[in-house]
Structure formats: C-alpha cells, structure tokens
Design a protein around this motif. Structure first.
Motif, PDB file in Angstrom:
ATOM      1  N   LYS A 164       0.863  -1.266  -0.168  1.00 32.80           N
ATOM      2  CA  LYS A 164      -0.022   0.144  -0.118  1.00 32.80           C
ATOM      3  C   LYS A 164       0.906   1.468   0.068  1.00 32.80           C
ATOM      4  O   LYS A 164       2.061   1.215   0.639  1.00 32.80           O
ATOM      5  CB  LYS A 164      -0.922  -0.095   1.377  1.00 32.80           C
ATOM      6  N   ALA A 165       0.500   2.240  -0.637  1.00 36.74           N
ATOM      7  CA  ALA A 165       1.011   3.468  -0.833  1.00 36.74           C
ATOM      8  C   ALA A 165       0.337   4.560  -0.258  1.00 36.74           C
ATOM      9  O   ALA A 165      -0.837   4.662  -0.643  1.00 36.74           O
ATOM     10  CB  ALA A 165       1.507   3.793  -2.280  1.00 36.74           C
ATOM     11  N   HIS A 166       0.530   5.380   0.443  1.00 35.18           N
ATOM     12  CA  HIS A 166      -0.155   6.560   0.741  1.00 35.18           C
ATOM     13  C   HIS A 166       0.937   7.897   0.609  1.00 35.18           C
ATOM     14  O   HIS A 166       1.881   7.988   1.343  1.00 35.18           O
ATOM     15  CB  HIS A 166      -0.504   6.580   2.422  1.00 35.18           C
ATOM     16  N   LEU A 167       0.356   8.805  -0.101  1.00 31.51           N
ATOM     17  CA  LEU A 167       1.140   9.995  -0.313  1.00 31.51           C
ATOM     18  C   LEU A 167       0.215  11.215   0.013  1.00 31.51           C
ATOM     19  O   LEU A 167      -0.947  11.310  -0.267  1.00 31.51           O
ATOM     20  CB  LEU A 167       1.240  10.064  -2.259  1.00 31.51           C
ATOM     21  N   VAL A 168       0.910  12.053   0.655  1.00 34.05           N
ATOM     22  CA  VAL A 168       0.506  13.398   1.305  1.00 34.05           C
ATOM     23  C   VAL A 168       1.095  14.458   0.560  1.00 34.05           C
ATOM     24  O   VAL A 168       2.399  14.568   0.685  1.00 34.05           O
ATOM     25  CB  VAL A 168       0.370  13.317   2.558  1.00 34.05           C
ATOM     26  N   LEU A 169       0.406  15.404  -0.026  1.00 31.90           N
ATOM     27  CA  LEU A 169       0.746  16.625  -0.843  1.00 31.90           C
ATOM     28  C   LEU A 169       0.369  17.736   0.057  1.00 31.90           C
ATOM     29  O   LEU A 169      -0.725  17.937   0.074  1.00 31.90           O
ATOM     30  CB  LEU A 169       0.560  16.595  -2.131  1.00 31.90           C
ATOM     31  N   ASP A 170       1.322  18.714   0.442  1.00 34.10           N
ATOM     32  CA  ASP A 170       1.195  19.731   1.386  1.00 34.10           C
ATOM     33  C   ASP A 170       1.437  21.078   0.317  1.00 34.10           C
ATOM     34  O   ASP A 170       2.869  21.205   0.094  1.00 34.10           O
ATOM     35  CB  ASP A 170       1.759  19.783   2.569  1.00 34.10           C
ATOM     36  N   THR A 171       0.516  21.627  -0.116  1.00 35.61           N
ATOM     37  CA  THR A 171       0.771  22.792  -1.009  1.00 35.61           C
ATOM     38  C   THR A 171       1.068  24.229  -0.214  1.00 35.61           C
ATOM     39  O   THR A 171       1.379  25.239  -0.727  1.00 35.61           O
ATOM     40  CB  THR A 171      -0.315  23.327  -2.075  1.00 35.61           C
ATOM     41  N   GLY A 172       0.751  24.073   1.306  1.00 35.99           N
ATOM     42  CA  GLY A 172       0.779  25.061   2.024  1.00 35.99           C
ATOM     43  C   GLY A 172      -0.251  25.788   2.248  1.00 35.99           C
ATOM     44  O   GLY A 172      -0.645  26.510   3.357  1.00 35.99           O
ATOM     45  N   THR A 173      -1.224  25.807   1.263  1.00 36.03           N
ATOM     46  CA  THR A 173      -2.697  26.066   1.365  1.00 36.03           C
ATOM     47  C   THR A 173      -3.770  24.930   1.379  1.00 36.03           C
ATOM     48  O   THR A 173      -4.705  25.223   2.016  1.00 36.03           O
ATOM     49  CB  THR A 173      -3.099  27.253   0.503  1.00 36.03           C
TER      50      THR A 173
END
Length: 95
Positions: A22-31
C-alpha cells in the motif's frame, strides 16, 4: 509574472502480511493538503519482488493524486469565471 512555490510530499509505502503493498502519498501545498492512495498485490504464483509492488502502489497513488489535482484545477478555473474550452478552441488554460 514570476511565481515560485514549494510543495512538500510525504510518501509512505508498507506491505501487509498478505502480500499487499500500500502507498499513501500526502501533498502539502502550503494552502491545502491532498492525499493519494494506491495498492498492489502479488499473485501467489508470481515471485515476490517487493520493489515491483512498491512501484505499482506508488504509481497508483501518484495517479490518484494527479486526478485530484486536475479536478481541483478545473474547479479553480471555473471559480475565476473561465469556461472549459471547446476542443477546437485555443485557451489560455488548457487541460
């Protein structure tokens, strides 16, 4: 108009006892923060190569996230009053 931003990504890969990666990807753009998920399962008759499971699960998580980003961009484009261009038209924003 120059614009620079930095987005942070956290990628987590793990394999269950049943051979599912399983893969879990979290992208934080700042907003905003978006997450993508993907999984891969090794067929019992196939040789277990963890790297392949990682690649498949990661690719699927990235694909999930890409779809979310494109849908968010479409909503934002409509939010600023632009319409989706007809396939025959040329527009400033193309998807």
């Amino acid at each position: 108009m120059t614009h620079t931003s930095e987005w942070k990504v956290r990628f987590h890969l793990f394999e269950d006892d049943d051979g599912t990666t399983k893969a879990h990807l979290v992208l934080d753009t700042g907003t905003a923060e978006l997450s993508g998920r993907g999984s891969a399962h090794c067929h019992p008759r196939d040789r277990n190569v963890p790297e392949i499971g990682d690649e498949l699960a990661a690719g699927r998580a990235l694909n999930d996230l890409a779809g979310q980003l494109l849908r968010a961009a479409e909503r934002d484009i409509e939010g600023v009053g632009a319409t989706r261009p007809d396939r025959r038209e040329t527009a400033a924003w193309s998807l």
